[in-house]
Design a protein around this motif. Structure first.
Motif, PDB file in Angstrom:
ATOM      1  N   ARG A   4       1.043  -1.105   0.038  1.00 44.43           N
ATOM      2  CA  ARG A   4      -0.130  -0.026   0.066  1.00 44.43           C
ATOM      3  C   ARG A   4       0.754   1.461  -0.034  1.00 44.43           C
ATOM      4  O   ARG A   4       2.025   1.357   0.620  1.00 44.43           O
ATOM      5  N   ASN A   5       0.476   2.334  -0.709  1.00 49.83           N
ATOM      6  CA  ASN A   5       1.067   3.438  -0.636  1.00 49.83           C
ATOM      7  C   ASN A   5       0.482   4.474   0.623  1.00 49.83           C
ATOM      8  O   ASN A   5      -0.663   4.415   0.736  1.00 49.83           O
ATOM      9  N   LEU A   6       1.623   4.992   1.021  1.00 49.50           N
ATOM     10  CA  LEU A   6       1.260   5.891   2.309  1.00 49.50           C
ATOM     11  C   LEU A   6       1.880   7.300   1.795  1.00 49.50           C
ATOM     12  O   LEU A   6       2.839   7.358   1.668  1.00 49.50           O
ATOM     13  N   GLY A   7       0.452   8.186   1.542  1.00 51.05           N
ATOM     14  CA  GLY A   7       0.998   9.426   1.031  1.00 51.05           C
ATOM     15  C   GLY A   7       1.529   9.667  -0.535  1.00 51.05           C
ATOM     16  O   GLY A   7       1.299   8.493  -1.137  1.00 51.05           O
ATOM     17  N   GLN A   8       1.850  10.564  -0.883  1.00 44.58           N
ATOM     18  CA  GLN A   8       2.130  10.697  -2.217  1.00 44.58           C
ATOM     19  C   GLN A   8       3.794  11.013  -2.355  1.00 44.58           C
ATOM     20  O   GLN A   8       4.147  11.408  -3.556  1.00 44.58           O
ATOM     21  N   GLN A   9       4.626  10.699  -1.777  1.00 45.03           N
ATOM     22  CA  GLN A   9       5.886  10.944  -1.604  1.00 45.03           C
ATOM     23  C   GLN A   9       6.912   9.760  -2.027  1.00 45.03           C
ATOM     24  O   GLN A   9       8.001   9.896  -1.933  1.00 45.03           O
ATOM     25  N   GLY A  10       6.260   8.511  -2.109  1.00 45.50           N
ATOM     26  CA  GLY A  10       6.816   7.527  -2.509  1.00 45.50           C
ATOM     27  C   GLY A  10       7.107   6.413  -1.534  1.00 45.50           C
ATOM     28  O   GLY A  10       7.723   5.347  -1.691  1.00 45.50           O
ATOM     29  N   LEU A  11       6.499   6.633  -0.430  1.00 50.50           N
ATOM     30  CA  LEU A  11       6.611   5.353   0.742  1.00 50.50           C
ATOM     31  C   LEU A  11       5.298   4.454   0.459  1.00 50.50           C
ATOM     32  O   LEU A  11       4.243   4.616   0.293  1.00 50.50           O
ATOM     33  N   THR A  12       6.018   3.207   0.187  1.00 48.43           N
ATOM     34  CA  THR A  12       5.046   1.952  -0.067  1.00 48.43           C
ATOM     35  C   THR A  12       5.761   1.003   1.066  1.00 48.43           C
ATOM     36  O   THR A  12       6.791   0.715   1.021  1.00 48.43           O
ATOM     37  N   VAL A  13       4.535   0.363   1.512  1.00 49.39           N
ATOM     38  CA  VAL A  13       4.882  -0.430   2.750  1.00 49.39           C
ATOM     39  C   VAL A  13       3.844  -1.727   2.611  1.00 49.39           C
ATOM     40  O   VAL A  13       2.749  -1.754   1.709  1.00 49.39           O
ATOM     41  N   SER A  14       4.002  -2.947   3.057  1.00 53.76           N
ATOM     42  CA  SER A  14       3.301  -4.217   3.154  1.00 53.76           C
ATOM     43  C   SER A  14       1.821  -3.611   3.835  1.00 53.76           C
ATOM     44  O   SER A  14       1.813  -2.614   4.653  1.00 53.76           O
ATOM     45  N   ALA A  15       0.763  -4.045   3.237  1.00 51.17           N
ATOM     46  CA  ALA A  15      -0.693  -3.794   3.491  1.00 51.17           C
ATOM     47  C   ALA A  15      -0.672  -3.933   5.220  1.00 51.17           C
ATOM     48  O   ALA A  15      -1.626  -3.125   5.801  1.00 51.17           O
ATOM     49  N   ILE A  16      -0.169  -4.692   5.790  1.00 50.19           N
ATOM     50  CA  ILE A  16      -0.106  -5.075   7.275  1.00 50.19           C
ATOM     51  C   ILE A  16       1.087  -4.690   7.803  1.00 50.19           C
ATOM     52  O   ILE A  16       2.291  -5.284   7.303  1.00 50.19           O
ATOM     53  N   GLY A  17       1.467  -4.016   8.721  1.00 50.41           N
ATOM     54  CA  GLY A  17       2.667  -3.485   9.380  1.00 50.41           C
ATOM     55  C   GLY A  17       2.754  -4.379  10.776  1.00 50.41           C
ATOM     56  O   GLY A  17       1.859  -4.937  11.113  1.00 50.41           O
ATOM     57  N   TYR A  18       3.790  -3.976  11.398  1.00 52.65           N
ATOM     58  CA  TYR A  18       4.075  -4.533  12.846  1.00 52.65           C
ATOM     59  C   TYR A  18       4.317  -3.555  13.656  1.00 52.65           C
ATOM     60  O   TYR A  18       5.100  -2.547  13.655  1.00 52.65           O
ATOM     61  N   GLY A  19       3.376  -3.370  14.739  1.00 53.79           N
ATOM     62  CA  GLY A  19       3.822  -2.379  15.875  1.00 53.79           C
ATOM     63  C   GLY A  19       4.266  -2.831  17.247  1.00 53.79           C
ATOM     64  O   GLY A  19       4.067  -4.111  17.511  1.00 53.79           O
ATOM     65  N   ALA A  20       5.428  -2.372  17.500  1.00 53.29           N
ATOM     66  CA  ALA A  20       6.479  -3.133  18.396  1.00 53.29           C
ATOM     67  C   ALA A  20       6.476  -2.501  19.888  1.00 53.29           C
ATOM     68  O   ALA A  20       7.233  -2.561  20.533  1.00 53.29           O
ATOM     69  N   MET A  21       5.118  -1.701  20.132  1.00 57.17           N
ATOM     70  CA  MET A  21       5.086  -1.322  21.569  1.00 57.17           C
ATOM     71  C   MET A  21       5.219  -2.172  22.644  1.00 57.17           C
ATOM     72  O   MET A  21       5.721  -1.997  23.724  1.00 57.17           O
ATOM     73  N   GLY A  22       4.313  -3.509  22.507  1.00 59.07           N
ATOM     74  CA  GLY A  22       4.308  -4.232  23.303  1.00 59.07           C
ATOM     75  C   GLY A  22       5.642  -5.013  23.717  1.00 59.07           C
ATOM     76  O   GLY A  22       5.516  -5.718  24.789  1.00 59.07           O
ATOM     77  N   THR A  23       6.621  -4.776  22.695  1.00 58.99           N
ATOM     78  CA  THR A  23       7.892  -5.560  23.076  1.00 58.99           C
ATOM     79  C   THR A  23       8.452  -4.799  24.050  1.00 58.99           C
ATOM     80  O   THR A  23       9.575  -5.247  24.721  1.00 58.99           O
ATOM     81  N   ALA A  24       8.308  -3.582  24.538  1.00 62.74           N
ATOM     82  CA  ALA A  24       8.841  -2.581  25.582  1.00 62.74           C
ATOM     83  C   ALA A  24       7.897  -2.323  26.524  1.00 62.74           C
ATOM     84  O   ALA A  24       8.200  -2.275  27.751  1.00 62.74           O
ATOM     85  N   ILE A  25       6.560  -1.974  26.334  1.00 61.05           N
ATOM     86  CA  ILE A  25       5.775  -1.555  27.490  1.00 61.05           C
ATOM     87  C   ILE A  25       4.328  -1.916  27.087  1.00 61.05           C
ATOM     88  O   ILE A  25       4.047  -2.429  26.204  1.00 61.05           O
ATOM     89  N   GLY A  26       3.573  -1.739  28.250  1.00 59.90           N
ATOM     90  CA  GLY A  26       1.963  -1.668  27.962  1.00 59.90           C
ATOM     91  C   GLY A  26       1.447  -2.925  28.052  1.00 59.90           C
ATOM     92  O   GLY A  26       0.117  -3.001  28.757  1.00 59.90           O
ATOM     93  N   TYR A  27       2.133  -4.172  27.794  1.00 62.15           N
ATOM     94  CA  TYR A  27       1.094  -5.502  27.895  1.00 62.15           C
ATOM     95  C   TYR A  27       1.687  -6.530  28.974  1.00 62.15           C
ATOM     96  O   TYR A  27       1.836  -7.719  28.456  1.00 62.15           O
ATOM     97  N   GLY A  28       2.362  -6.058  29.885  1.00 61.69           N
ATOM     98  CA  GLY A  28       3.085  -6.940  30.904  1.00 61.69           C
ATOM     99  C   GLY A  28       4.349  -7.368  30.500  1.00 61.69           C
ATOM    100  O   GLY A  28       4.875  -6.910  29.742  1.00 61.69           O
ATOM    101  N   PRO A  29       4.836  -8.383  31.411  1.00 56.72           N
ATOM    102  CA  PRO A  29       6.360  -8.721  31.021  1.00 56.72           C
ATOM    103  C   PRO A  29       6.679  -9.046  29.752  1.00 56.72           C
ATOM    104  O   PRO A  29       5.807  -9.921  28.997  1.00 56.72           O
ATOM    105  N   THR A  30       7.791  -8.901  29.170  1.00 49.56           N
ATOM    106  CA  THR A  30       8.460  -9.070  27.926  1.00 49.56           C
ATOM    107  C   THR A  30       9.318 -10.079  27.745  1.00 49.56           C
ATOM    108  O   THR A  30      10.151 -10.049  28.986  1.00 49.56           O
ATOM    109  N   ASP A  31       9.548 -10.727  26.563  1.00 49.42           N
ATOM    110  CA  ASP A  31      10.588 -11.594  26.581  1.00 49.42           C
ATOM    111  C   ASP A  31      11.346 -11.232  25.094  1.00 49.42           C
ATOM    112  O   ASP A  31      11.016 -11.551  24.288  1.00 49.42           O
TER     113      ASP A  31
END
Ligand SMILES: NC(=O)c1ccc[n+]([C@@H]2O[C@H](COP(=O)([O-])OP(=O)(O)OC[C@H]3O[C@@H](n4cnc5c(N)ncnc54)[C@H](OP(=O)(O)O)[C@@H]3O)[C@@H](O)[C@H]2O)c1
Length: 311
Positions: A4-31
């Motif tokens: 998918r294109n994000l904006g009109q400046q040339g950024l193209t990414v997979s239709a689903i991305g990965y959010g890394a917040m939980g790897t550090a905070i928010g959802y309990g102990p991390t591994d």
């Protein structure tokens, strides 16, 4: 994986991305080892866009993502964000932006950040001044594309006039509908959307627990959907959505992600999971097509989203 294109400046990414917040905070102990496996599994399955922020552990999340992606750096786009004080108040003063972005480059172990966001609107600093600093990083070759998060239409317009904004990152899910009011302005300006917390912070994942199972200090206890007067009604909605999903041969989390993909072709959901198996489950949503009738059925179950506020 579809792109998918994000904006009109040339950024193209997979239709689903990965959010890394939980790897550090928010959802309990991390591994960390499990998180790194989850991140790499996402990439193996076609995800090329990875999202973090300074605020996710004040550099801890960025360092972990940088480690996980180092061997495949040239195959992915990495987004990070600045804009908070350690007490979670907004801070987009120019000197603070520079300190944080310089540290992010080090933490991520990259020469340039693909997508840099202001994490939250700062009423104390005009957005034109904020984007002016971000633009200097683009001119220096240290940032490729610019984004905003947790902001309003007026700020988006002002920012875009200083330097093209490629992405608005906003909370959006079957439960959180407020950002639909921003779709007209981003559509007009040709800005893409990254949809954060697409699983409603786990409520739409099939992993929702009896309310009593959440620790008193779990941040979700403070979200309206989890409040005692709303909780059972939301569990009932989730039950109906789960039944609908299974008739489509999908899990609830897959339905939630497919629903976002069906809203607009410039929306990229970034579900977060620290588990490689759950990452694979979420990514498989890219192959689920929802018809107009399916979308109407989902709208009938959750006409205005989750009951209660998203924050
Ligand atoms: N711009 C902002 O202000 C902002 C705010 C919040 C989030 N974000 C971004 O958006 C990303 C995603 O949001 P989020 O992490 O808050 O919420 P989310 O993706 O809606 O939900 C994450 C939660 O769902 C669980 N989960 C994920 N997939 C699952 C599955 N298939 N089955 C069961 N449980 C599942 C995760 O647990 P496990 O890890 O244990 O699987 C975690 O507890 C973040 O990582 C971050 O990059 C941005």
């Amino acid at each position: 994986m579809q792109q998918r294109n994000l904006g009109q400046q040339g950024l193209t990414v997979s239709a689903i991305g990965y959010g890394a917040m939980g790897t550090a905070i928010g959802y309990g102990p991390t591994d960390d080892a499990g998180s790194i496996s989850a991140i790499r599994r996402a990439h193996e399955l076609g995800v090329t866009h990875f999202d973090t922020a300074e605020m996710y552990g004040w550099g801890v999340g960025e360092k972990l993502l940088g480690t996980a992606l180092a061997p495949i750096r040239d195959q992915v786009t990495i987004a990070t964000k600045f804009g908070f004080t350690p007490s979670f108040a907004p801070n987009s003063r120019p000197e603070h932006i520079r300190t944080v972005v310089d540290a992010s480059l080090q933490n991520l172990r990259v020469d340039s950040i693909d997508l840099l966001y202001q994490h939250v609107h700062d009423p104390a600093v005009p957005v034109e001044e904020v984007v002016g600093v971000m633009k200097q990083y683009v001119e220096a070759g240290k940032v490729k594309y610019l984004g905003l998060s947790n902001t309003n239409a007026e700020s988006i317009r002002k920012a875009h006039a200083v330097h093209p904004i490629s992405v608005l990152q906003s909370e959006y899910s079957i439960f959180a509908r407020e950002s639909e009011s921003l779709l007209p302005v981003i559509e007009e300006l040709g800005i893409g959307m990254v949809a954060y917390s697409p699983l409603a912070r786990g409520f739409l994942s099939g992993a929702v627990q009896p309310r009593s199972a959440y620790a008193a200090d779990d941040f979700r206890q403070r979200i309206g959907w989890w409040e005692p007067e709303n909780y059972d009604e939301n569990v009932e909605i989730v039950g109906q959505l789960t039944q609908f999903a299974s008739r489509k041969g999908a899990s609830l989390s897959q339905l939630a992600i497919a629903w976002l993909l069906a809203q607009r072709d410039y929306i990229v959901p970034i579900p977060g999971s620290r588990n490689a198996g759950r990452v694979a489950e979420n990514i498989a949503a890219v192959d689920i097509t929802l018809t107009v009738a399916d979308l109407a059925a989902i709208a009938a179950i959750a006409p205005a989203g989750g009951v209660g506020s998203r924050a």
